[in-house]
Write a protein that holds these residues in place. Structure first.
Motif, PDB file in Angstrom:
ATOM      1  N   GLN A  88       0.785  -1.052   0.115  1.00  0.00           N
ATOM      2  CA  GLN A  88      -0.023  -0.072   0.116  1.00  0.00           C
ATOM      3  C   GLN A  88       0.985   1.275   0.150  1.00  0.00           C
ATOM      4  N   ALA A  89       1.992   1.234   0.749  1.00  0.00           N
ATOM      5  CA  ALA A  89       2.873   2.315   0.776  1.00  0.00           C
ATOM      6  C   ALA A  89       3.643   2.525  -0.691  1.00  0.00           C
ATOM      7  N   ARG A  92       0.956   3.548  -3.360  1.00  0.00           N
ATOM      8  CA  ARG A  92       0.064   4.641  -2.868  1.00  0.00           C
ATOM      9  C   ARG A  92      -1.379   4.428  -3.051  1.00  0.00           C
ATOM     10  N   ASN A  93      -1.633   3.152  -2.724  1.00  0.00           N
ATOM     11  CA  ASN A  93      -3.058   2.681  -3.009  1.00  0.00           C
ATOM     12  C   ASN A  93      -3.472   1.945  -1.842  1.00  0.00           C
ATOM     13  N   ASN A 220       8.732   5.606   3.572  1.00  0.00           N
ATOM     14  CA  ASN A 220       8.105   6.840   3.563  1.00  0.00           C
ATOM     15  C   ASN A 220       8.344   7.762   2.376  1.00  0.00           C
ATOM     16  N   ALA A 223       6.336   6.532  -0.336  1.00  0.00           N
ATOM     17  CA  ALA A 223       5.015   6.970  -0.121  1.00  0.00           C
ATOM     18  C   ALA A 223       4.653   8.328  -0.781  1.00  0.00           C
ATOM     19  N   GLY A 225       6.059   9.738  -3.344  1.00  0.00           N
ATOM     20  CA  GLY A 225       6.159   9.818  -4.889  1.00  0.00           C
ATOM     21  C   GLY A 225       7.658   9.558  -5.296  1.00  0.00           C
TER      22      GLY A 225
END
Length: 337
Positions: A88-89, A92-93, A220, A223, A225
């Motif tokens: 998920q990180a 980014r979903n 981090n 996450a 971009g």
């Protein structure tokens, strides 16, 4: 002070639930005082090197049946939760997890194929097909510039369906004894846990979790971009490749050990973020603790609610499906982001 209390709970909570889980089982409830007595006897035997001494029936149930099941359940829960959290990180979903990306179904097919045609070890076969599944999902959803949320989820569902179809073909081709084992195993099968399975799963899961924990600070950056990661000198493509590989390895090992436990990697990361926030520095450890503890509680419930055991995969699907629908509706405005 409040953060320290939360961290203390991350350490104490698994120990309390582990001790509680030892008292539950199909053979009956063992009282806390009796359990404390047997635990103290086991510690004494360990330190006095009397492990070869014969066990009583209760001790055999505790240390040869229940304890390996508890340890394997905790490892699997931690692996699936951490895998879901890092995926998920990275992508980014908020609604991706090993199941929705096809990793679980690919690993399940690989493990079942190895069970039917034992040419390579089950763990290795599960890992290879898990990598293949997530690789196909990413390639199908990649548009040349980026991957949209809806395309990735739909691609994962398609790949999951394809490998589920292949798994069904294997079931038709297998003999009745292997068919029964495969069917039970596809629903999340914890009652076959043993010390051999604990030892087999420990190295890939433990090593993968340790490696992810060492790389947790980079999550981090990912996450935020790719551009932000490049700005501080981190190559996002290499880090993504490594972390997705580690997530696939621990997921494949979990699936090879106990079968498919659907949507568990979706549920726990959201619980961790609610309690500890989006910081992956603590989130990785939170997912380990909460994931292992939560799956232990589900397993305890599955053993206690009925005279017979209900596969844990049934409960995780019942819990995870409404959450998946809620998150999908909540993020509907961002599908084309």
């Amino acid at each position: 002070m409040q953060q320290r209390l939360k961290i203390l709970l991350l350490v104490l909570m698994p120990l309390v639930v582990l001790f509680f889980s030892l008292s539950l089982g199909s053979t009956g409830y063992i009282g806390i005082l009796d359990l404390t007595h047997y635990t103290w006897m086991a510690v004494q035997r360990f330190w006095s090197e009397m492990l070869g001494e014969s066990y009583t029936d209760t001790e055999t149930i505790l240390w040869q049946v229940r304890l390996p099941r508890i340890l394997l359940t905790f490892m699997v829960g931690a692996a699936l939760a951490v895998s879901g959290g890092v995926l998920q990180a990275i992508f980014r979903n908020p609604i991706v997890d090993p199941f929705s990306l096809g990793i679980s179904s690919g690993a399940a097919f690989g493990a079942a194929l190895s069970m039917l045609i034992p040419l390579i070890p089950i763990n290795l076969s599960a890992f290879l097909f898990g990598v293949l599944a997530v690789g196909i999902t990413y390639l199908v959803s990649y548009s040349g510039v980026r991957t949209s949320l809806i395309t990735m989820v739909l691609s994962g569902m398609i790949i999951t369906g394809v490998f589920t179809a292949f798994l069904t073909i294997l079931q038709y081709l297998s003999d009745p004894y292997k068919l029964q084992a495969i069917v039970q195993w596809t629903m999340g099968n914890l009652h076959t846990a043993s010390w051999d399975k604990v030892q087999t799963a420990f190295l890939p899961i433990g090593g993968g979790l340790a490696a992810i924990a060492a790389l947790r600070w980079k999550l981090n950056l990912l996450a935020l971009g790719d551009q932000e990661a490049l700005a501080v000198g981190v190559n996002p493509r290499n880090i993504k490749f490594i972390i997705v590989g580690l997530a696939t390895m621990i997921t494949a090992s979990a699936v090879a050990s106990v079968g498919m436990i659907s949507l568990f990697g979706l549920i726990v990361p959201h619980i961790s973020r609610i309690v500890f926030g989006p910081n992956n520095q603590i989130g990785v450890f939170a997912n380990m603790s909460i994931g292992g503890t939560f799956l232990l509680l589900i397993d305890d419930f599955s053993r206690a609610v009925m005279p017979f055991e209900i596969p844990v995969g049934v409960f995780t699907m019942i819990l995870g499906a409404p959450l998946f629908i809620y998150l999908m509706r909540k993020n509907a405005v961002n599908w084309n982001a």
